[in-house]
Design an enzyme around this catalytic site. Structure first.
Site, mmCIF file in Angstrom:
data_model
loop_
_atom_site.group_PDB
_atom_site.id
_atom_site.type_symbol
_atom_site.label_atom_id
_atom_site.label_comp_id
_atom_site.label_asym_id
_atom_site.label_seq_id
_atom_site.Cartn_x
_atom_site.Cartn_y
_atom_site.Cartn_z
ATOM 1 N N ASP A 64 54.816 34.959 32.064
ATOM 2 C CA ASP A 64 53.513 34.298 32.155
ATOM 3 C C ASP A 64 53.645 33.277 33.280
ATOM 4 O OD1 ASP A 64 51.345 32.591 31.933
ATOM 5 O OD2 ASP A 64 51.320 32.653 29.741
ATOM 6 N N TYR A 157 36.267 30.441 39.835
ATOM 7 C CA TYR A 157 37.160 31.391 40.526
ATOM 8 C C TYR A 157 37.260 31.021 42.009
ATOM 9 C CZ TYR A 157 38.916 35.988 42.109
ATOM 10 O OH TYR A 157 39.652 37.019 42.675
HETATM 11 P P1 NAD Z 1 44.160 43.298 37.556
HETATM 12 O O1 NAD Z 1 43.500 42.694 36.379
HETATM 13 O O2 NAD Z 1 44.193 44.771 37.704
HETATM 14 O O3 NAD Z 1 45.661 42.753 37.676
HETATM 15 C C1 NAD Z 1 45.983 41.407 37.462
HETATM 16 C C2 NAD Z 1 47.332 41.362 36.766
HETATM 17 O O4 NAD Z 1 47.651 39.977 36.528
HETATM 18 C C3 NAD Z 1 47.314 42.050 35.392
HETATM 19 O O5 NAD Z 1 48.382 42.964 35.281
HETATM 20 C C4 NAD Z 1 47.460 40.908 34.406
HETATM 21 O O6 NAD Z 1 48.153 41.259 33.208
HETATM 22 C C5 NAD Z 1 48.231 39.893 35.246
HETATM 23 N N1 NAD Z 1 48.119 38.545 34.698
HETATM 24 C C6 NAD Z 1 47.024 37.935 34.184
HETATM 25 N N2 NAD Z 1 47.354 36.727 33.705
HETATM 26 C C7 NAD Z 1 48.684 36.569 33.921
HETATM 27 C C8 NAD Z 1 49.614 35.541 33.641
HETATM 28 N N3 NAD Z 1 49.244 34.418 33.001
HETATM 29 N N4 NAD Z 1 50.913 35.701 34.005
HETATM 30 C C9 NAD Z 1 51.299 36.852 34.629
HETATM 31 N N5 NAD Z 1 50.476 37.878 34.898
HETATM 32 C C10 NAD Z 1 49.185 37.731 34.543
HETATM 33 O O7 NAD Z 1 43.446 42.631 38.825
HETATM 34 P P2 NAD Z 1 43.593 42.875 40.392
HETATM 35 O O8 NAD Z 1 42.260 43.213 40.896
HETATM 36 O O9 NAD Z 1 44.732 43.732 40.691
HETATM 37 O O10 NAD Z 1 43.897 41.375 40.845
HETATM 38 C C11 NAD Z 1 45.097 40.982 41.498
HETATM 39 C C12 NAD Z 1 44.801 39.746 42.325
HETATM 40 O O11 NAD Z 1 43.870 40.080 43.357
HETATM 41 C C13 NAD Z 1 44.179 38.600 41.527
HETATM 42 O O12 NAD Z 1 44.724 37.371 41.972
HETATM 43 C C14 NAD Z 1 42.709 38.687 41.902
HETATM 44 O O13 NAD Z 1 42.046 37.459 41.782
HETATM 45 C C15 NAD Z 1 42.814 39.156 43.348
HETATM 46 N N6 NAD Z 1 41.592 39.773 43.873
HETATM 47 C C16 NAD Z 1 41.104 40.936 43.333
HETATM 48 C C17 NAD Z 1 39.939 41.490 43.865
HETATM 49 C C18 NAD Z 1 39.333 42.770 43.328
HETATM 50 O O14 NAD Z 1 38.192 43.092 43.693
HETATM 51 N N7 NAD Z 1 40.029 43.525 42.489
HETATM 52 C C19 NAD Z 1 39.289 40.852 44.922
HETATM 53 C C20 NAD Z 1 39.820 39.679 45.441
HETATM 54 C C21 NAD Z 1 40.979 39.145 44.918
#
Ligand code: NAD
Length: 273
Positions: A64, A157
């Site tokens: 975490d 966010y």
């Molecule tokens: P996702 O939900 O598929 O993956 C996020 C991962 O983070 C998950 O596996 C989750 O279990 C993990 N996570 C959550 N809380 C946690 C914690 N306390 N400790 C450790 N792990 C934790 O989402 P994603 O789209 O792959 O997002 C990845 C990153 O990209 C994030 O920072 C998100 O803000 C950023 N992002 C995503 C998008 C999009 O459109 N998908 C756009 C811009 C930025």
């Protein structure tokens, strides 16, 4: 297998799903030893096992990112197992939307900030000493285009993603000042088709309710290239920043968003109606 990051040891947080999982996979296929961490004890080990079967050097640690105690343990474990850390990808994040900021509970504000901002601070604080022991490396912080511009319903966010954007620049300056060979950059994805969209409450259907968001549908309207991005398209940018090809790049923002942050377009199809 090519080898853009051959011999490097990389840590990827949030590595069990979406963008993080794609980064783990690409860095591993490009020759890195990858430690994926996440709170997801189901998908994380499955991903590591699948990549190991494919001949990659990948392991999973439960973590975490909000726990400082766990950061100390994880970095110590990497030091013990691999002796070094060259690439730190601080990717774990969540997104919480609300109809209006007045609907946001302090508890949700703090939960999102703890993961998206405190988690990044802790990642840098605890990985820098191990990275410095071996003369440098690359820190990559996952921001968003919502770290560059505002978005209705996602003020909290945006605050975290804007925060990590400038945090990365400041640490880039710290590292450049001491000349430790560590580069620090932020990545800014646009609308990427990952599981995060199914987890993001928007309150659009009423305060406190989750309205499912279809990233593809949203992207057709909002993205100049007319589609949502794929997780691997973000991983390709991370690979560049992790590799020596970006050796002269620090303190910058890599925007990968199908043109969204550059402006808007009127599609030919819509214009001809
Ligand atoms: P996702 O939900 O598929 O993956 C996020 C991962 O983070 C998950 O596996 C989750 O279990 C993990 N996570 C959550 N809380 C946690 C914690 N306390 N400790 C450790 N792990 C934790 O989402 P994603 O789209 O792959 O997002 C990845 C990153 O990209 C994030 O920072 C998100 O803000 C950023 N992002 C995503 C998008 C999009 O459109 N998908 C756009 C811009 C930025």
């Amino acid at each position: 297998m090519s080898a853009q990051v051959q011999g490097k040891v990389a840590l990827v947080t949030g590595g069990a799903s979406g963008i993080g999982a794609a980064i783990v996979e690409l860095l591993a296929h490009e020759g890195a030893t990858v430690v994926a961490t996440d709170i997801d004890e189901s998908n994380g080990p499955k991903l590591a096992a699948r990549l190991k079967r494919a001949g990659c050097d990948v392991s999973f640690l439960l973590q975490d990112v909000t726990s400082e105690e766990r950061w100390i343990e994880v970095v110590a474990e990497i030091g013990k197992r691999h002796g070094r850390l060259d690439v730190m990808v601080s990717n774990a994040g969540i997104s919480i939307g609300v109809p209006s900021i007045v609907d946001m509970s302090l508890q949700d504000w703090r939960r999102q900030t703890a993961i998206n901002l405190d988690g990044v601070f802790l990642s840098v604080k605890h990985s820098l000493p191990l990275m410095r022991k071996h003369g440098g490396g690359s820190i990559i912080v996952m921001s968003s285009i919502l770290g560059l511009r505002g978005s209705a319903s996602l003020a909290g966010y945006c605050a975290t993603k804007g925060g990590v954007r400038l945090f990365a620049k400041a640490i880039a300056m710290d590292c450049a000042q001491v000349g430790d060979g560590i580069r620090v950059n932020s990545v800014h994805p646009g609308i990427i088709d990952t599981p995060i969209w199914g987890k993001t409450p928007t309150g659009a259907a009423g305060a406190g309710q989750n309205a499912p968001i279809d990233p593809e549908e949203r992207a057709r309207i909002a993205v100049p290239l007319g589609r949502a991005g794929q997780a691997n398209e973000i991983a390709q940018g991370v690979l560049y920043l992790a590799s020596d090809a970006s050796r002269y790049v620090t303190g910058t923002e890599l925007v990968i968003d199908g043109g969204t942050n550059a402006g808007g377009v009127v599609r030919a199809q819509a214009a001809s109606r």
